[in-house]
Design a protein around this motif. Structure first.
Motif, PDB file in Angstrom:
ATOM      1  N   ALA A  23       0.845  -1.196   0.000  1.00 26.48           N
ATOM      2  CA  ALA A  23       0.000   0.000   0.000  1.00 26.48           C
ATOM      3  C   ALA A  23       0.879   1.245   0.000  1.00 26.48           C
ATOM      4  CB  ALA A  23      -0.904  -0.004   1.231  1.00 26.48           C
ATOM      5  N   ALA A  24       0.466   2.240  -0.763  1.00 27.46           N
ATOM      6  CA  ALA A  24       1.181   3.516  -0.773  1.00 27.46           C
ATOM      7  C   ALA A  24       0.964   4.213   0.563  1.00 27.46           C
ATOM      8  CB  ALA A  24       0.678   4.389  -1.916  1.00 27.46           C
ATOM      9  N   GLU A  25       2.021   4.753   1.091  1.00 26.78           N
ATOM     10  CA  GLU A  25       1.987   5.500   2.349  1.00 26.78           C
ATOM     11  C   GLU A  25       2.113   6.990   2.058  1.00 26.78           C
ATOM     12  OE1 GLU A  25       1.487   4.083   5.251  1.00 26.78           O
ATOM     13  OE2 GLU A  25       1.567   2.029   4.485  1.00 26.78           O
ATOM     14  N   PRO A  26       1.677   7.851   2.974  1.00 24.77           N
ATOM     15  CA  PRO A  26       1.783   9.292   2.733  1.00 24.77           C
ATOM     16  C   PRO A  26       3.200   9.748   2.350  1.00 24.77           C
ATOM     17  CG  PRO A  26       0.409   8.896   4.643  1.00 24.77           C
ATOM     18  CD  PRO A  26       0.992   7.564   4.252  1.00 24.77           C
ATOM     19  N   GLN A  27       4.217   9.123   2.948  1.00 28.09           N
ATOM     20  CA  GLN A  27       5.590   9.531   2.645  1.00 28.09           C
ATOM     21  C   GLN A  27       6.036   9.111   1.239  1.00 28.09           C
ATOM     22  OE1 GLN A  27       4.685   7.494   5.153  1.00 28.09           O
ATOM     23  NE2 GLN A  27       6.019   5.712   5.299  1.00 28.09           N
ATOM     24  N   ASP A  28       5.236   8.299   0.548  1.00 26.23           N
ATOM     25  CA  ASP A  28       5.551   7.892  -0.827  1.00 26.23           C
ATOM     26  C   ASP A  28       5.132   8.930  -1.863  1.00 26.23           C
ATOM     27  OD1 ASP A  28       6.577   5.357  -0.075  1.00 26.23           O
ATOM     28  OD2 ASP A  28       4.542   4.503  -0.048  1.00 26.23           O
ATOM     29  N   ALA A  29       4.311   9.894  -1.468  1.00 34.50           N
ATOM     30  CA  ALA A  29       3.700  10.817  -2.429  1.00 34.50           C
ATOM     31  C   ALA A  29       4.730  11.525  -3.305  1.00 34.50           C
ATOM     32  CB  ALA A  29       2.827  11.833  -1.702  1.00 34.50           C
ATOM     33  N   GLU A  30       5.783  12.038  -2.723  1.00 41.15           N
ATOM     34  CA  GLU A  30       6.778  12.763  -3.515  1.00 41.15           C
ATOM     35  C   GLU A  30       7.476  11.835  -4.515  1.00 41.15           C
ATOM     36  OE1 GLU A  30      10.602  15.699  -2.892  1.00 41.15           O
ATOM     37  OE2 GLU A  30       9.234  15.357  -1.220  1.00 41.15           O
ATOM     38  N   HIS A  31       7.779  10.616  -4.100  1.00 42.83           N
ATOM     39  CA  HIS A  31       8.414   9.640  -5.001  1.00 42.83           C
ATOM     40  C   HIS A  31       7.471   9.261  -6.141  1.00 42.83           C
ATOM     41  CE1 HIS A  31      11.729   9.149  -2.213  1.00 42.83           C
ATOM     42  NE2 HIS A  31      10.847   8.973  -1.238  1.00 42.83           N
ATOM     43  N   ILE A  32       6.190   9.098  -5.820  1.00 49.93           N
ATOM     44  CA  ILE A  32       5.195   8.758  -6.841  1.00 49.93           C
ATOM     45  C   ILE A  32       5.085   9.894  -7.852  1.00 49.93           C
ATOM     46  CG2 ILE A  32       2.749   8.342  -7.281  1.00 49.93           C
ATOM     47  CD1 ILE A  32       2.675   6.950  -4.485  1.00 49.93           C
ATOM     48  N   LEU A  33       5.053  11.132  -7.372  1.00 43.34           N
ATOM     49  CA  LEU A  33       4.922  12.280  -8.270  1.00 43.34           C
ATOM     50  C   LEU A  33       6.118  12.373  -9.218  1.00 43.34           C
ATOM     51  CD1 LEU A  33       3.097  14.656  -9.038  1.00 43.34           C
ATOM     52  CD2 LEU A  33       4.427  16.056  -7.437  1.00 43.34           C
ATOM     53  N   LYS A  34       7.312  12.172  -8.706  1.00 37.38           N
ATOM     54  CA  LYS A  34       8.500  12.207  -9.570  1.00 37.38           C
ATOM     55  C   LYS A  34       8.464  11.096 -10.608  1.00 37.38           C
ATOM     56  CE  LYS A  34      11.551  14.425  -6.244  1.00 37.38           C
ATOM     57  NZ  LYS A  34      12.692  14.261  -5.336  1.00 37.38           N
ATOM     58  N   LEU A  35       8.062   9.900 -10.179  1.00 38.53           N
ATOM     59  CA  LEU A  35       7.949   8.780 -11.109  1.00 38.53           C
ATOM     60  C   LEU A  35       6.864   9.059 -12.148  1.00 38.53           C
ATOM     61  CD1 LEU A  35       8.794   5.900 -11.931  1.00 38.53           C
ATOM     62  CD2 LEU A  35       7.065   5.057 -10.317  1.00 38.53           C
ATOM     63  N   GLN A  36       5.748   9.602 -11.710  1.00 37.53           N
ATOM     64  CA  GLN A  36       4.655   9.949 -12.623  1.00 37.53           C
ATOM     65  C   GLN A  36       5.148  10.915 -13.688  1.00 37.53           C
ATOM     66  OE1 GLN A  36       0.760  10.834 -10.836  1.00 37.53           O
ATOM     67  NE2 GLN A  36       0.888  12.824 -11.820  1.00 37.53           N
ATOM     68  N   TYR A  37       5.895  11.922 -13.274  1.00 37.30           N
ATOM     69  CA  TYR A  37       6.417  12.904 -14.227  1.00 37.30           C
ATOM     70  C   TYR A  37       7.318  12.213 -15.255  1.00 37.30           C
ATOM     71  CZ  TYR A  37       8.276  17.200 -16.131  1.00 37.30           C
ATOM     72  OH  TYR A  37       8.626  18.207 -16.994  1.00 37.30           O
ATOM     73  N   LEU A  38       8.175  11.330 -14.806  1.00 34.14           N
ATOM     74  CA  LEU A  38       9.058  10.593 -15.714  1.00 34.14           C
ATOM     75  C   LEU A  38       8.251   9.711 -16.668  1.00 34.14           C
ATOM     76  CD1 LEU A  38      11.897   9.531 -16.589  1.00 34.14           C
ATOM     77  CD2 LEU A  38      11.636   7.815 -14.777  1.00 34.14           C
TER      78      LEU A  38
END
Length: 162
Positions: A9-24
């Motif tokens: 499960a995605a945790e709140p602290q994953d949000a920044e990593h997810i956003l960077k990956l999404q951008y890529l």
């Protein structure tokens, strides 16, 4: 010995990593359609956090690195709306997208057993995104509609029963 990919499960602290990956990950979609103003490339960190708060997300990790993710939410009509299934370019074609899709479906199917609320899974992709369409069809999704967003992009909506 190599590292194996784990899904959780995605945790709140994953949000920044997810956003960077999404951008890529959405660079190739933007190039395919000639549009770098698509929502995944302009989404704010706060908006992504809100999506995670309102729904459910999964991440795939290789060691500590987030290499794939998906988000979904259940609406009031019983439709699980799956969004932003992303896999790091170097990790594509190894089954991660399918594993994440299976995982998000399992999550909402198990919740549905308790609440009898999820009736269908639905997602969309661009009409030129052949790899996405191939994956979704291989997982049992069928086209239920299209919506033209402009001269370059038509969204294809696919769904399957829960």
């Amino acid at each position: 010995m190599g590292l194996s990919v784990t899904i959780s499960a995605a945790e709140p602290q994953d949000a920044e990593h997810i956003l960077k990956l999404q951008y890529l990950c959405y660079q190739s979609e933007a190039e395919l359609y000639g549009d770098w103003s698509i929502e995944p490339l302009t989404q704010s960190l706060d908006a992504l956090r809100a999506e995670l708060d309102e729904g459910y997300g999964l991440v795939a990790r290789l060691g500590d690195e987030v290499v794939a993710s998906v988000r979904a939410r259940l609406d009031e009509e019983g439709t699980v709306r799956i969004a932003k299934l992303i896999v790091h370019p170097r990790m594509q074609r190894h089954g991660l997208g399918g594993r994440l899709l299976d995982g998000i479906e399992r999550h909402f199917a198990s919740e549905a057993e308790e609440t009898a609320s999820a009736k269908r899974f639905q997602l969309f992709t661009g009409h030129r995104s052949e790899g996405n369409l191939r994956l979704y069809r291989s997982k049992g999704y069928a086209q239920v509609g299209t919506r033209e967003l402009g001269p370059k992009l038509t969204l294809v909506t696919l769904e399957k029963a829960a």
